[in-house]
Design a protein around this motif. Structure first.
Motif, short mmCIF file in Angstrom:
data_model
loop_
_atom_site.label_atom_id
_atom_site.label_comp_id
_atom_site.label_asym_id
_atom_site.label_seq_id
_atom_site.Cartn_x
_atom_site.Cartn_y
_atom_site.Cartn_z
N GLU A 102 0.83 -1.21 0.00
CA GLU A 102 0.00 0.00 0.00
C GLU A 102 0.86 1.26 0.00
N ASP A 103 2.12 1.16 0.37
CA ASP A 103 3.03 2.30 0.36
C ASP A 103 3.54 2.63 -1.04
N VAL A 104 3.23 1.79 -2.00
CA VAL A 104 3.74 1.97 -3.36
C VAL A 104 2.71 2.69 -4.21
N PRO A 105 3.03 3.90 -4.70
CA PRO A 105 2.09 4.65 -5.52
C PRO A 105 1.79 3.94 -6.84
N PHE A 106 0.69 4.30 -7.42
CA PHE A 106 0.19 3.69 -8.65
C PHE A 106 1.26 3.61 -9.75
N HIS A 107 2.00 4.68 -9.97
CA HIS A 107 2.97 4.73 -11.08
C HIS A 107 4.15 3.80 -10.89
N LEU A 108 4.33 3.28 -9.69
CA LEU A 108 5.45 2.35 -9.45
C LEU A 108 4.99 0.90 -9.34
N ARG A 109 3.70 0.67 -9.41
CA ARG A 109 3.19 -0.69 -9.20
C ARG A 109 3.45 -1.62 -10.37
N ASN A 110 3.88 -1.10 -11.51
CA ASN A 110 4.20 -1.97 -12.63
C ASN A 110 5.62 -2.52 -12.54
N PHE A 111 6.41 -2.02 -11.56
CA PHE A 111 7.76 -2.54 -11.34
C PHE A 111 7.69 -3.74 -10.38
N ARG A 112 8.63 -4.66 -10.53
CA ARG A 112 8.70 -5.76 -9.58
C ARG A 112 8.98 -5.21 -8.19
N LEU A 113 8.32 -5.78 -7.21
CA LEU A 113 8.40 -5.30 -5.84
C LEU A 113 8.63 -6.48 -4.93
N ILE A 114 9.55 -6.34 -3.99
CA ILE A 114 9.81 -7.40 -3.03
C ILE A 114 9.30 -6.95 -1.66
N PRO A 115 8.23 -7.57 -1.17
CA PRO A 115 7.74 -7.21 0.16
C PRO A 115 8.57 -7.93 1.23
N TYR A 116 8.67 -7.31 2.40
CA TYR A 116 9.34 -7.96 3.52
C TYR A 116 8.57 -7.66 4.81
N THR A 117 8.85 -8.45 5.82
CA THR A 117 8.13 -8.34 7.09
C THR A 117 9.06 -7.80 8.17
N TYR A 118 8.53 -6.88 8.94
CA TYR A 118 9.23 -6.36 10.12
C TYR A 118 8.15 -6.01 11.13
N PRO A 119 8.28 -6.29 12.41
CA PRO A 119 9.47 -6.82 13.07
C PRO A 119 9.69 -8.29 12.73
N PHE A 120 10.90 -8.70 12.94
CA PHE A 120 11.28 -10.06 12.61
C PHE A 120 10.64 -11.04 13.59
N ALA A 121 10.21 -12.18 13.08
CA ALA A 121 9.56 -13.19 13.90
C ALA A 121 10.54 -13.78 14.92
N ASN A 122 10.06 -14.01 16.12
CA ASN A 122 10.83 -14.66 17.18
C ASN A 122 12.16 -13.97 17.47
N ASN A 123 12.21 -12.64 17.28
CA ASN A 123 13.43 -11.87 17.52
C ASN A 123 14.62 -12.36 16.72
N GLU A 124 14.38 -13.01 15.62
CA GLU A 124 15.46 -13.47 14.76
C GLU A 124 15.54 -12.56 13.55
N VAL A 125 16.71 -12.42 13.00
CA VAL A 125 16.88 -11.62 11.79
C VAL A 125 16.18 -12.35 10.64
N ALA A 126 15.32 -11.62 9.98
CA ALA A 126 14.58 -12.22 8.86
C ALA A 126 15.51 -12.50 7.70
N LYS A 127 15.20 -13.52 6.96
CA LYS A 127 15.94 -13.83 5.75
C LYS A 127 15.06 -13.51 4.55
N GLU A 128 14.33 -12.39 4.69
CA GLU A 128 13.34 -12.01 3.69
C GLU A 128 13.92 -11.93 2.29
N PHE A 129 15.09 -11.35 2.15
CA PHE A 129 15.61 -11.10 0.81
C PHE A 129 16.48 -12.24 0.31
N GLU A 130 16.56 -13.29 1.07
CA GLU A 130 17.29 -14.45 0.58
C GLU A 130 16.38 -15.32 -0.27
#
Length: 143
Positions: A102-130
C-alpha cells in the motif's frame, strides 16, 4: 561495484532510526552480499558514510554511479521517492522493496516489488531477501 540503498533514516537515536538501521544491516546488506555480486562493504547508505562534504552531493553521486540501487518505499518517505525518480532518470538497475504494498504509488506498481516483514519473527533476523526473487534481480541487474 557498488550497491546504493535509499530508505528512510529517521532522527538519530529514534525508534525509526534504530529500526531502519537494523533493516539495512541485517536484511538488505546481508541479502545483497549473499547474492555473490557485492561484498557487504559495497552496500552503502549515505548517512553512514563518514566523510566531510555535502550529503546531497553524495546522494546524487551514489544514484548516478551505483551498479544497483535498493529503494525501500516503506512509509512513503518523500526523500526516497525523489531519489528514486532521480535514479530512474540517471540509469537502470533499481530493486524496490517495502513492508507494505500500500506504500507503493500507482505509477510504481508496474515494477517488480519485493515485500518484507518487520518486526522479525521470534526476535530473529529475517531472511526475507534471501528469497530467489531478490537474488535473481541482483543477478539480472549485474553490469
Amino acid at each position: 561495484m557498488k550497491c546504493f540503498v535509499i530508505m528512510p533514516f529517521g532522527a538519530e537515536g529514534s525508534p525509526e532510526h534504530k529500526r531502519n538501521l537494523e533493516i539495512f544491516e541485517n536484511v538488505i546488506r546481508r541479502a545483497v552480499a549473499s547474492s555473490g555480486v557485492f561484498a557487504p562493504a559495497d552496500c552503502i547508505r549515505v548517512d553512514l558514510v563518514d566523510k566531510p562534504g555535502s550529503i546531497v552531493e553524495d546522494i546524487v553521486d551514489g544514484l548516478h554511479k551505483a551498479d544497483i540501487v535498493v529503494a525501500d518505499l516503506t512509509g512513503r518517505n518523500p526523500n526516497v521517492f525523489y531519489e528514486l525518480g532521480a535514479r530512474h532518470v540517471l540509469r537502470r538497475g533499481t530493486i524496490l522493496v517495502t513492508q507494505s504494498p500500500e506504500d507503493v504509488p500507482f505509477h510504481l506498481r508496474n515494477f517488480r516489488l519485493i515485500p518484507y516483514t518487520y518486526p522479525f519473527a521470534n526476535n530473529e533476523v529475517a531472511k526475507e531477501f534471501e528469497k530467489p526473487e531478490f537474488n535473481q534481480q541482483v543477478q539480472h541487474l549485474r553490469p
